[in-house]
Design a protein around this motif. Structure first.
Motif, PDB file in Angstrom:
ATOM      1  N   GLU A 522       3.799   0.399 -11.671  1.00  0.00           N
ATOM      2  CA  GLU A 522       4.382   1.205 -12.749  1.00  0.00           C
ATOM      3  C   GLU A 522       5.905   1.071 -12.760  1.00  0.00           C
ATOM      4  O   GLU A 522       6.527   1.016 -13.815  1.00  0.00           O
ATOM      5  CB  GLU A 522       3.978   2.676 -12.578  1.00  0.00           C
ATOM      6  CG  GLU A 522       2.509   2.970 -12.794  1.00  0.00           C
ATOM      7  CD  GLU A 522       2.147   3.054 -14.272  1.00  0.00           C
ATOM      8  OE1 GLU A 522       2.994   2.683 -15.106  1.00  0.00           O
ATOM      9  OE2 GLU A 522       1.030   3.472 -14.577  1.00  0.00           O
ATOM     10  N   GLN A 523       6.505   1.023 -11.575  1.00  0.00           N
ATOM     11  CA  GLN A 523       7.956   0.851 -11.508  1.00  0.00           C
ATOM     12  C   GLN A 523       8.367  -0.544 -11.957  1.00  0.00           C
ATOM     13  O   GLN A 523       9.356  -0.725 -12.677  1.00  0.00           O
ATOM     14  CB  GLN A 523       8.438   1.104 -10.078  1.00  0.00           C
ATOM     15  CG  GLN A 523       8.278   2.544  -9.617  1.00  0.00           C
ATOM     16  CD  GLN A 523       8.645   2.710  -8.160  1.00  0.00           C
ATOM     17  OE1 GLN A 523       8.470   1.807  -7.350  1.00  0.00           O
ATOM     18  NE2 GLN A 523       9.141   3.881  -7.813  1.00  0.00           N
ATOM     19  N   LYS A 525       6.798  -2.350 -14.053  1.00  0.00           N
ATOM     20  CA  LYS A 525       6.636  -2.364 -15.514  1.00  0.00           C
ATOM     21  C   LYS A 525       7.890  -1.852 -16.186  1.00  0.00           C
ATOM     22  O   LYS A 525       8.405  -2.468 -17.143  1.00  0.00           O
ATOM     23  CB  LYS A 525       5.433  -1.520 -15.907  1.00  0.00           C
ATOM     24  CG  LYS A 525       5.313  -1.233 -17.394  1.00  0.00           C
ATOM     25  CD  LYS A 525       4.153  -0.310 -17.700  1.00  0.00           C
ATOM     26  CE  LYS A 525       4.125   0.058 -19.189  1.00  0.00           C
ATOM     27  NZ  LYS A 525       2.984   0.940 -19.518  1.00  0.00           N
ATOM     28  N   ARG A 526       8.414  -0.736 -15.726  1.00  0.00           N
ATOM     29  CA  ARG A 526       9.549  -0.121 -16.395  1.00  0.00           C
ATOM     30  C   ARG A 526      10.857  -0.872 -16.135  1.00  0.00           C
ATOM     31  O   ARG A 526      11.738  -0.895 -16.981  1.00  0.00           O
ATOM     32  CB  ARG A 526       9.655   1.346 -15.985  1.00  0.00           C
ATOM     33  CG  ARG A 526       8.618   2.185 -16.708  1.00  0.00           C
ATOM     34  CD  ARG A 526       8.212   3.448 -15.972  1.00  0.00           C
ATOM     35  NE  ARG A 526       7.226   4.180 -16.746  1.00  0.00           N
ATOM     36  CZ  ARG A 526       5.940   3.854 -16.797  1.00  0.00           C
ATOM     37  NH1 ARG A 526       5.497   2.820 -16.102  1.00  0.00           N
ATOM     38  NH2 ARG A 526       5.088   4.558 -17.518  1.00  0.00           N
ATOM     39  N   THR A 529      10.095  -4.289 -18.205  1.00  0.00           N
ATOM     40  CA  THR A 529       9.451  -4.102 -19.528  1.00  0.00           C
ATOM     41  C   THR A 529       8.145  -4.873 -19.628  1.00  0.00           C
ATOM     42  O   THR A 529       7.675  -5.170 -20.725  1.00  0.00           O
ATOM     43  CB  THR A 529      10.377  -4.452 -20.719  1.00  0.00           C
ATOM     44  OG1 THR A 529      10.613  -5.855 -20.747  1.00  0.00           O
ATOM     45  CG2 THR A 529      11.684  -3.694 -20.642  1.00  0.00           C
ATOM     46  N   MET A 532       5.236  -3.454 -22.118  1.00  0.00           N
ATOM     47  CA  MET A 532       5.744  -2.293 -22.855  1.00  0.00           C
ATOM     48  C   MET A 532       5.887  -2.550 -24.352  1.00  0.00           C
ATOM     49  O   MET A 532       6.423  -1.726 -25.072  1.00  0.00           O
ATOM     50  CB  MET A 532       7.082  -1.837 -22.271  1.00  0.00           C
ATOM     51  CG  MET A 532       6.945  -1.240 -20.885  1.00  0.00           C
ATOM     52  SD  MET A 532       8.509  -0.747 -20.127  1.00  0.00           S
ATOM     53  CE  MET A 532       9.034   0.564 -21.200  1.00  0.00           C
ATOM     54  N   THR A 562      -1.376  -0.643 -14.522  1.00  0.00           N
ATOM     55  CA  THR A 562      -0.533   0.363 -15.162  1.00  0.00           C
ATOM     56  C   THR A 562      -1.432   1.378 -15.862  1.00  0.00           C
ATOM     57  O   THR A 562      -2.623   1.145 -16.065  1.00  0.00           O
ATOM     58  CB  THR A 562       0.420  -0.287 -16.169  1.00  0.00           C
ATOM     59  OG1 THR A 562      -0.335  -1.066 -17.082  1.00  0.00           O
ATOM     60  CG2 THR A 562       1.423  -1.175 -15.470  1.00  0.00           C
TER      61      THR A 562
END
Length: 979
Positions: A522-523, A525-526, A529, A532, A562
């Motif tokens: 998840e981290q 991903k952010r 991006t 997203m 995710t």
């Protein structure tokens, strides 16, 4: 030549209907049944857009909802709609489509200079640039960032299209119409169950439509389905959200109708997800060139649209399914030059001798700019170049689990598929077919039959008969889709390797994130991006997780996925909003007594969703004078107010008392039947959420009263704890606000009016004491009388069924004529409650105060648990400088105090900063004391001040000198309301 890549025959398009459309101003032709993507490919157009970050040329990559590249704007002016996937846009006559994210043109895009800056535009560069020394240059950055941000441009004119909403209730909902979905729908519908079938495409059949041999079989199934009376087919309908208790949300695209889209809210007793699977790509240098396409997409364009996606093809795969694509390409006249297989051994499947198979090999580069021209292949250290304009790739198949994960459902990693599959689902939900990790026609058909059988049994219908239709032998091949434990991430430095095509996330970006300490997917991903974009990582996320697992030397099963959240695919705001009106409106509710108010001079104001009398304009008198007269009449005679809008929540069950004990800060178990009690409820963080009175009507039956504006929020609050936190409690909750009309009768003469109306009932102080509740009848109509006071005077609240509310109101006015009865509105009600020091949600209780701040700490039980109790133990709630409730009186007796004013120790002076001591929350003109008064919150409370402070409006600059006093300006012991 028109449509040079269209096959002379085949596909499901209607060749008798030739459609004209334009792309970037160029006039083109297609057929009815085409998508924009298939029509562009038929015309030999592969370059459709530019990538988000680096503005690299991008082409059509898939044939469905998972498309990451081909985002276009359709329409112009007010009808323009950006960010539509060309693979989902149905072709229509006169359609206008435009590329996005390019300027001045698609073929010459100045934004492509970003490719040269790629070494510094790595993952997280914006955090490091704008939070470090570079933040001083923000005014310079901002101009360019705002012009570069976003993919499409929203139209500035109002949307001229119409949208609609509808509700559906069914026994069984089937999502997807591949072999598993059709089998489930047939089985369930054969019992007489009400079945809703949702399919996101115009034609039902799913993957079966991609083989000409299976279409006749699909037609037979459709003939059976459409003849069944309780089957409701929703075509071009995407189910985008799965919520609790069998609720689904879907939107339907409507063609050639006044309504453009329709939002469906579907309540299903049982649901079957037959959403299929999506093919995964492989990751290699320059894997984003136009002409690189998923193998399944190439097959779909051939079979469903009769389009050749290229002339000379190479296939790159790690599983058997791509071999079926190779055969189909060759049958369609496309030269298949080679199958490049990552696996060391060739598969045990028939391969035409014309096709060369290279095992233990990889594609390590793709050449070409606006369209690929060749691939470079390597095996055992030997390299070859192959001229081609189409590279079909297949990295395995991933079950489409997004709706399953919304439920929430538990998944597990299946190593043989290299993907996550369903493990356990919530009650009432099944997954069938490829979505469950089962592949092959017969296996999917059998699983669909079994899912339909279980669904109707759970609903209570008789065991269904076995459908007469069985899948034909040999219609579809049974290729293995298992993948080896070989990384789909191909090493190489010939060019960028994109994991996420839509957001330009490269292998190096994910490696950088992991190298900088991020471990959770998840981290990652952010920070990068990854996943997203509008495609939500459908073709990217598993490869991204696989890469993270390799870098961290961890099993992929421990990296996880995710979080999947609704919507599964973008939904237009128009569909969410629903029907439009010529003038902007908000939902409006009126009480049963509203017609009387209209006829008798009421000036209305909104209170939550309700339209309530603010004051009564009689003989032209305006707000303050009218409200003061109304409040004085309550103090000296008797007043009547319409309080039907107060929230009323019926709570029943063996554990109703225990439920209230947990919800409120004070005790409820020992409340006697026929009595009411004031209660305060908190949020989990310890702040006051709502207050009100609750009456005990029977041993296991309570009626809760809430504020008008907070009624729905309290209802949701209670339902959440009932259903999610304490499902073991036997308690049932329902709103009865609309069921009852309620009239407040207040003032010294209120009992006399009540006695005149209820002539045969004793309503004296002994029979109906303060906080007493009496159930009775009025001329044969059920009625309830509660001895409650919001004004500080002797008062009653009389409730009757809503249809009799107006009759009750007029009867009270008639009986009260000799006693000088007058109606009063919200302004007078505010004057009365502020004089008394009563609270009201949204003003004094604004979400930032604890019970201690409001002087209600004594209500907090010390020997039971309740929502928010643990938070109240935090030291921050007991600091001496906390803002506490106090009263305020204008020192000169005439200067009005402004609501929302800040409290200062010294008179306000411009350009002289002062620390705020607190704020004014409610203000009024006291009819009793005949001075401006207010309630507010001030540091330390009223005991901390023996000199004036200053209430200063930060908006208008008005200020008033005020004395800090008790918040109870009138009858502090409550003798008048108890007498």
């Amino acid at each position: 030549m028109r449509q040079p890549f269209r096959l002379p025959k085949g596909g499901l398009v209607d060749r008798s209907q030739r459609l004209t459309f334009s792309f970037n101003g160029k006039r083109l032709e297609g057929y009815a049944g085409d998508t924009l993507a298939s029509a562009l490919l038929a015309n030999g157009i592969h370059l459709v857009g530019r990538s988000f970050k680096y503005h690299r040329p991008r082409g059509i990559f898939t044939a469905g909802v998972e498309e990451p590249n081909a985002l276009v704007q359709v329409g112009s002016g007010a009808y323009a709609e950006p960010n539509l996937r060309a693979t989902e846009v149905l072709l229509s006559h006169g359609l206008e489509a435009y590329s996005q994210n390019c300027w001045p043109s698609l073929h010459f895009d100045l934004g492509a200079v970003a490719q040269w800056l790629a070494p510094i535009l790595t993952a997280g560069f914006y955090y490091k640039t704008f939070m470090g020394p570079g933040r001083r240059a923000w005014p310079f950055y901002e101009y360019f960032i705002r012009h570069a941000a976003g993919l499409g441009k929203a139209p500035e004119a109002p949307d001229p299209d119409d949208y609609d909403k509808r509700h559906l209730h069914c026994d069984v909902l089937v999502i997807g119409t591949g072999p598993a979905g059709l089998a489930a729908a047939l089985t369930a519908a054969s019992t007489g169950a009400r079945v809703v079938v949702a399919e996101e495409n115009p034609l039902l059949g799913g993957s079966l439509l991609d083989r000409e041999e299976s279409r006749e079989w699909v037609g037979e199934i459709m003939e059976q389905l459409v003849t069944l009376p309780d089957v409701f087919l929703l075509r071009q309908t995407t189910v985008f959200g799965h919520y609790r208790q069998g609720r689904f949300a879907a939107f339907q695209r409507l063609e050639n109708q006044k309504v453009r889209q329709r939002l469906w809210q579907i309540q299903a007793k049982q649901a079957i997800l037959a959403t299929g699977a999506m093919e995964r790509p492989l990751v290699f240098p320059n894997n984003d060139r136009p002409g690189v396409m998923l193998a399944s997409a190439a097959r779909r364009y051939l079979h469903r649209y009769g389009v050749q996606p290229g002339r000379d093809a190479v296939l790159f795969t790690n599983n058997d399914s791509a071999y079926a694509a190779a055969q189909d390409l060759m049958d369609a006249g496309i030269a298949v030059k080679m199958i490049v297989d990552l696996r060391p051994q060739p598969p045990a499947v028939p391969v035409p001798k014309e096709i060369e198979v290279l095992t233990g090999a990889k594609v390590f580069n793709v050449k070409g700019r606006r369209h690929m021209t060749e691939v470079e292949v390597e095996t055992n250290g030997l390299r070859r170049r192959l001229d081609c304009d189409l590279l079909c790739i297949s990295g395995g198949w991933s079950p489409t689990l997004h709706l399953f994960a919304h439920s929430p459902g538990q998944t597990r990693y299946e190593a043989s598929l290299g993907a996550w599959v369903p493990d356990s689902a919530q009650e009432g939900l099944q997954v069938a077919g490829a979505a469950s990790g089962v592949f092959g026609l017969e296996a999917c058909w059998r699983q669909g039959l079994e899912a339909g059988f279980k669904a109707v049994q759970a609903v209570g219908f008789p065991s269904p008969k076995k459908p007469e239709i069985i899948p034909p032998q040999g219609v579809t091949e049974e290729w293995s889709v298992t993948v080896p434990d070989i990384s789909p991430i191909i090493p190489g430095k010939k060019g960028p390797r994109f994991v996420d095509l839509q957001n330009d996330v490269k292998v190096e970006d994910i490696e950088l994130a992991l190298g900088e300490g991020y471990r959770s997917i998840e981290q990652v991903k952010r920070y990068t991006t990854l996943g997203m974009g509008t495609d939500q990582g459908r073709t990217a996320n598993i490869n991204g997780a696989r890469l993270a697992a390799e870098v961290l030397s961890r099993p992929l099963s421990t990296v996880g996925t995710t979080t999947f959240r609704p919507p599964w695919t973008p939904v237009t705001l128009g569909a969410v909003a629903g029907r439009k009106s010529e003038t902007p409106i908000a939902p409006l509710r009126r009480s049963p007594i509203h017609p009387w108010h209209e006829k008798n001079g009421a000036v209305f104001m909104p209170s939550g969703l309700w339209w309530r009398p603010h004051y009564y304009r009689i003989q032209g008198v305006e707000l303050v004078e009218a409200a003061t007269r109304e409040a004085r009449n309550v103090r000296h005679n008797v007043g009547i107010a319409d309080v039907s809008t107060l929230g009323k929540i019926d709570i029943q069950g063996a554990d109703a008392s225990e439920f209230l004990n947990r919800v409120y800060i004070n005790h409820w178990s020992k409340l006697a039947v026929g009595k009411a009690r004031y209660g305060v409820m908190l949020r989990e963080d310890g702040y006051v959420f709502d207050d009100g009175t609750t009456a005990r009507l029977a041993e296991n039956h309570y009626l809760m009263s809430t504020t008008t504006t907070n009624a729905s929020a309290v209802q949701s609050h209670l339902e959440f704890y009932q259903q999610m936190i304490w499902p073991d409690l036997d308690v049932k909750i329902t709103s009865v606000t609309d069921h009852w009309a309620v009239v407040a009768l207040a003032g010294p003469n209120s009992r006399a009016v009540l006695e005149g109306l209820f002539e045969r009932r004793d309503v004296g102080n002994q029979a109906l004491p303060f906080l007493g509740v009496m159930e009775t009848e009025l001329h044969g109509v059920q009625a309830r009388i509660a001895r409650l006071s919001f004004s500080g005077e002797r008062a009653y609240e009389i409730a009757v069924p809503a249809d009799y509310g107006l009759a009750l109101w007029e009867a009270l006015l008639e009986v009260g004529k000799p006693l000088a009865i007058l109606p009063y509105g919200l302004e007078a009600m505010d004057y009365l409650r502020i004089e008394k020091g009563h609270l009201v949600v949204g003003a004094d209780i604004d979400g930032r105060v604890s019970p201690y701040d409001l002087g209600l700490g004594g209500l907090c039980s010390q020997n039971k648990d309740f929502i928010g109790r643990r938070s109240l133990e935090k030291p921050a709630f007991h600091g001496k400088e906390r803002l506490k409730l106090a009263g305020f009186v204008s020192t000169d007796g005439k200067t009005m105090i402004t609501a929302g004013a800040q409290l200062l120790a010294e008179p306000f002076k411009k350009d002289t900063p002062q620390k705020s001591l607190g704020r004014i929350t409610s203000r009024a003109y006291s009819p009793v004391r005949e001075v401006p008064i207010a309630l507010g919150l001030i540091a330390g409370g009223m005991e901390a001040y023996d000199r004036p402070v200053y209430a200063v409006s930060p908006v208008t600059g008005e200020q008033a000198e005020v004395m800090v006093t008790s918040p109870h300006f009138y009858d502090p012991k409550g003798e008048r309301m108890k007498g």
